[in-house]
Write an enzyme that holds these catalytic residues in place. Sequence first.
Site, PDB file in Angstrom:
ATOM      1  CB  SER A 108      -0.922   0.006   1.225  1.00 21.87           C
ATOM      2  OG  SER A 108      -0.175   0.317   2.399  1.00 21.87           O
ATOM      3  CB  SER A 110       0.190   3.369   4.670  1.00 15.40           C
ATOM      4  OG  SER A 110       1.111   2.329   4.935  1.00 15.40           O
ATOM      5  CE  LYS A 165       0.321   1.448   8.854  1.00 16.73           C
ATOM      6  NZ  LYS A 165      -0.232   2.010   7.602  1.00 16.73           N
ATOM      7  CB  SER A 268      -1.236   6.006   7.157  1.00 17.95           C
ATOM      8  OG  SER A 268      -0.709   5.021   8.032  1.00 17.95           O
TER       9      SER A 268
END
Length: 303
Positions: A108, A110, A165, A268
């Site tokens: 993704s 994010s 993250k 995100s």
Amino acid sequence: MSLQAILGNFALILFVLTIATGVIWFLDVFYLTRQRRARADVALAAFDARNARLMADGVRPDDRGRSALETDLLKQPTWIEYSGSFFPVIALVFFLRSFLFEPFKIPSSSMVPTLAIGDLILVNKFTYGVRLPVINKKVIEVNAPQRGDVMVFKYPKDMSLDYIKRVIGVPGDKIVYKNKRLSVNGKELSYQPLPDYLDEEHLTYSKQFSERLAGAGHKILNDERVPAYVPNPDAFPYRESCSYNLEGFACTVPAGHYFVMGDNRDNSLDSRYWGFVPDENIVGKAFFVWMNLGNLKRIGSFQ
């Protein structure tokens, strides 16, 4: 554990294959090989006895088939041959992925602009401690995640999924996100404007900044069209440690947990929505892009 979770857990599949091929390999080395040798010795003794009788009768025996007979009798069955040859390779891959480095693919946006969709990254599995494979239980302490690290972890709401993250807060930190600016323990982070970022897939621009966290800078994106408040956060564990308002939120990170956010701040799904990352969910520290088939210039370290 569901079938889908099992099929999605490559570490579990590798573990099962390592055990299965290892059992066959050891069984062959310490038992089946000896059985084949014993049967071959009996057959060769009978072969030699027959040739001896022929010689005694004045007939010259043809002993050229002895070597072929022995080779045929000692040959491993195909299923054992393949299992035995695969075992060292599977065991090596299992060890490397479990204790040293594991590859992941970024699915993704994010973490844009730090990591792009399609980036193939390496994750250091021992930086945050040695963990048992499959069950992910830490057995040896090494280092704890630090603010600014890019971390891979098991998604708290679905342990079959791996998320990536940036660590914003460690245990005990107070995180304040106000009007899309972070403060950690009462100290505001510094932000340096950068040229707008072009999303080539959607042909849109986002505001880009260099955010300085824990003495190191990294790039983040903000979408001016998206408000600062967090809509509909989950009722996650330790939810009482967080407060939300129209300008953002404030959270105090509980012991044994971490607060994480994506660098693409307005695109995100992270700790703002589903809560803190428990230490037992940690997989490792991401540190290197080893391939991106669509853009070879992305190869390299991002830490």
